[in-house]
Design a protein around this motif. Structure first.
Motif, mmCIF file in Angstrom:
data_model
loop_
_atom_site.group_PDB
_atom_site.id
_atom_site.type_symbol
_atom_site.label_atom_id
_atom_site.label_comp_id
_atom_site.label_asym_id
_atom_site.label_seq_id
_atom_site.Cartn_x
_atom_site.Cartn_y
_atom_site.Cartn_z
ATOM 1 N N GLN A 25 -7.689 56.684 -63.873
ATOM 2 C CA GLN A 25 -9.362 56.830 -63.825
ATOM 3 C C GLN A 25 -9.909 55.570 -63.882
ATOM 4 O O GLN A 25 -11.008 55.075 -63.101
ATOM 5 C CB GLN A 25 -9.937 57.876 -65.000
ATOM 6 N N ARG B 27 -1.701 68.545 -67.052
ATOM 7 C CA ARG B 27 -2.871 68.238 -67.920
ATOM 8 C C ARG B 27 -3.427 69.484 -68.517
ATOM 9 O O ARG B 27 -4.365 69.326 -69.409
ATOM 10 C CB ARG B 27 -3.896 67.585 -66.883
ATOM 11 N N HIS C 77 -1.619 62.612 -70.500
ATOM 12 C CA HIS C 77 -3.082 62.286 -70.439
ATOM 13 C C HIS C 77 -3.516 60.664 -70.669
ATOM 14 O O HIS C 77 -4.560 60.273 -70.069
ATOM 15 C CB HIS C 77 -3.737 62.911 -71.594
ATOM 16 N N LEU D 91 -11.270 61.175 -69.712
ATOM 17 C CA LEU D 91 -10.941 62.102 -68.755
ATOM 18 C C LEU D 91 -12.097 63.019 -68.651
ATOM 19 O O LEU D 91 -12.530 63.846 -67.339
ATOM 20 C CB LEU D 91 -9.683 63.035 -69.197
ATOM 21 N N ASP E 143 -3.102 59.414 -67.178
ATOM 22 C CA ASP E 143 -4.307 59.574 -66.241
ATOM 23 C C ASP E 143 -5.686 58.930 -66.561
ATOM 24 O O ASP E 143 -6.362 58.870 -65.721
ATOM 25 C CB ASP E 143 -4.356 61.185 -66.428
#
Length: 569
Positions: A552, A468, A545, A118, A548
């Motif tokens: 990505q 987030r 998290h 991240l 996500d």
């Protein structure tokens, strides 16, 4: 040099490999292992065990170095395991079989990878390992005498993807299209246009298809619109030259537009004719003559390619003084070198297989290293099937299936994905019905749906108050499905590096399918949003998290093959 406690938290396989190397050096410093420091690789090889029960990662370093250290592999492994178990972030390390070491990371250490992904964003997976390289990558290079055929479409997708992969490893890449505007095929193209403009049939060796009529009419209409006489009424030689000049321009403009719509653009469009007009061919021959690899025989000029592994010497200039086709290849390679290329990669179709020997020999004749300074990749053809039957020809081109036909049938995303998904040296059979379906059997749909699902989960999490900006505790990623998903995410950098090194673009979509499968399985076992009777806790936040991080990596991977990453499907 090495501290007592080596941290192994938040690791990719590459980071773990480096730190295992540091632990071997620590064993040497303590006298537990007798080895010269230079015998230890900078990065110890680590792999994923075949079954999750064996841990997160495994290494065979004890089997590689045990004999050199005067120890059995198991004794070497025993000494190393003692140090591994002391490292921060390690849950356990154990010896298996003749000397394998299986390593299990603590949940917090494994989960730290999420933070890394991240924080790095689309830079995760990239490196600077090739930053000193300047790669000239030539692909497609379809003759400007007709639409891009299906084989050319494959090279467009593969070549563009390969350029992105090599750039992701830090190299400078020049994407190049070699414009074959010199030679007999252009003559036949011009004659075919002129014949159709005059309402005649094209010669037997000419080009057919509706596109020839279309271009011939455009050349005529644009001339008349500009106040010029109908070029079809001009004397034969004058008319043929007019249709050659303007017809090739129109055809090439259409090719470029079609490739642009296919998300394939080039930095350089190189004209073959310029090599002859500029004197580059004679310059290249002069350089080779000074190197002692040129000789004259029978009035012709020859390159001694047999000195460099070719099956026969090659003519550069015929006895009548005319330049042979190969002479342009020689001059073109020299031109690439003069523009700073350290490696010239050619993506060629299967019909060029017999050309490889002379090209690599020519590279060596210049004093370069074949398969290093010049690399040639041979690709196989593509076959389309619909309703179980082969699709054999285009409505417009008449004799071939074109890029336009394929895109019209399935769209750009599915077309690009399917063309990159298989190794370029294997013949590719594509089922149009499957590729157009919205099912998990359709690989591009399967991967894109995984991305859309991660976005949907994130939207739902925001609504549930799992955001987030809440504190991330990687130790909460303690479910077996978490560990499996993290293991796949960790392999992304190595996948990209290997795909670039081996020129194996198919590794990217295959990896994305593995990641999508791991994500779908994780989705069915772990919750990001609390149930109605639950409150938000640290595990929900940690998995938000992780969700996500998958978003990505899927988006980055799809961008490397220029396929969209939809947020809703």
């Amino acid at each position: 040099m090495y501290g007592h406690c080596v941290t192994l938290g938040g690791v990719t396989p590459e980071q773990l490999a480096e730190k295992l190397s540091a632990l071997v050096h620590e064993c040497i410093a303590k006298g537990a292992i007798s080895l010269a420091p230079e015998d230890v690789p900078e990065m110890v090889q680590v792999t994923r065990p075949k079954t999750r029960e064996h841990g997160d990662w495994a290494t065979n370093i004890a089997m590689q170095l045990g004999k050199k250290a005067g120890m059995s592999p198991r004794d070497f492994a025993s000494a190393l395991v003692k140090e591994i178990e002391k490292a921060e972030g390690i849950e356990s390390a154990e010896i298996a079989g003749p000397g394998f070491i299986n390593i299990r990371l603590a949940a917090g250490a494994a989960g730290e990878l999420v933070r890394t992904i991240l924080q790095q964003g689309d830079a995760y997976g990239t490196s600077k390992t090739l930053e000193k390289e300047h790669v000239n990558l030539e692909y497609v290079s379809a003759n400007p005498t007709g639409p891009v055929h299906l084989g050319g479409a494959r090279w467009a997708a593969v070549g563009d993807t390969l350029s992105r992969l090599i750039m992701a490893q830090g190299a400078k890449v020049t994407r190049e299209y070699y414009f074959n505007d010199h030679g007999a095929q252009i003559d036949r193209f011009a004659v075919s246009l002129l014949a159709r403009a005059r309402g005649q049939e094209v010669p037997e060796d000419g080009y057919g298809g509706q596109y020839i009529d279309d271009i011939a009419n455009r050349v005529k209409n644009e001339a008349i619109k500009a106040g010029l006489p109908d070029p079809a009424t001009l004397p034969d030689a004058e008319a043929e030259e007019y249709f050659r000049k303007h017809g090739v321009e129109l055809m090439f403009a259409e090719i470029k537009n079609r490739l642009h719509d296919f998300r394939t653009d080039f930095d350089v469009y190189f004209h073959e004719a310029s090599l002859h007009e500029s004197g580059a061919v004679h310059k290249a021959v002069d350089i080779l003559r000074k190197r002692g690899v040129i000789y004259d025989e029978g009035g012709a000029v020859w390159l001694k390619t047999t000195d460099f592994g070719d099956d026969k010497d090659r003519v550069l200039f015929k006895s009548n003084g005319e330049a042979a086709y190969f002479s342009a290849d020689v001059a073109y390679y020299l031109d690439k070198r003069s523009r700073g290329s350290t490696c010239s990669i050619y993506l060629l179709g299967a019909d060029h297989h017999g050309y490889v020997g002379r090209m690599l020999a020519m590279c060596a004749a210049f004093g370069d290293t074949p398969n290093v300074n010049m690399q040639i990749l041979i690709g196989q053809m593509v076959n389309l099937f619909k309703d179980g039957e082969p699709v054999r020809m285009s409505k417009r081109a008449g004799t071939i299936v074109t890029l336009d036909d394929f895109v019209e049938a399935v769209g750009v995303d599915a077309a690009r994905y399917s063309l990159v998904r298989s190794s370029m040296d294997s013949q590719l059979d594509i089922n149009l019905d499957l590729l157009a379906s919205n099912t998990n059997e359709n690989p591009v749909y399967y991967v894109q749906y995984a991305h859309a699902r991660t976005c949907s989960v994130a939207r739902n999490a925001d609504e549930a108050g799992v955001t987030r900006d809440m504190p991330f505790d990687p130790a909460q990623l303690n479910h077996e499905a978490d560990a499996t998903l993290l293991g796949v995410l960790a392999q992304f950098p190595a996948t990209l590096a290997l795909a670039a090194e081996e020129r194996a673009t198919h590794r990217v979509p295959r990896y994305l399918e593995t990641l999508a499968g791991a994500y779908h399985a994780w989705y069915n076992q772990c919750r990001v949003t609390p149930r109605a009777d639950e409150t938000v806790d640290a595990s929900h936040v940690a998995r938000r998290h992780l969700n996500d991080a998958v978003t990505q990596v899927l988006a980055t991977g799809l961008s490397l093959i220029a396929v969209s990453a939809p947020e809703r499907m």
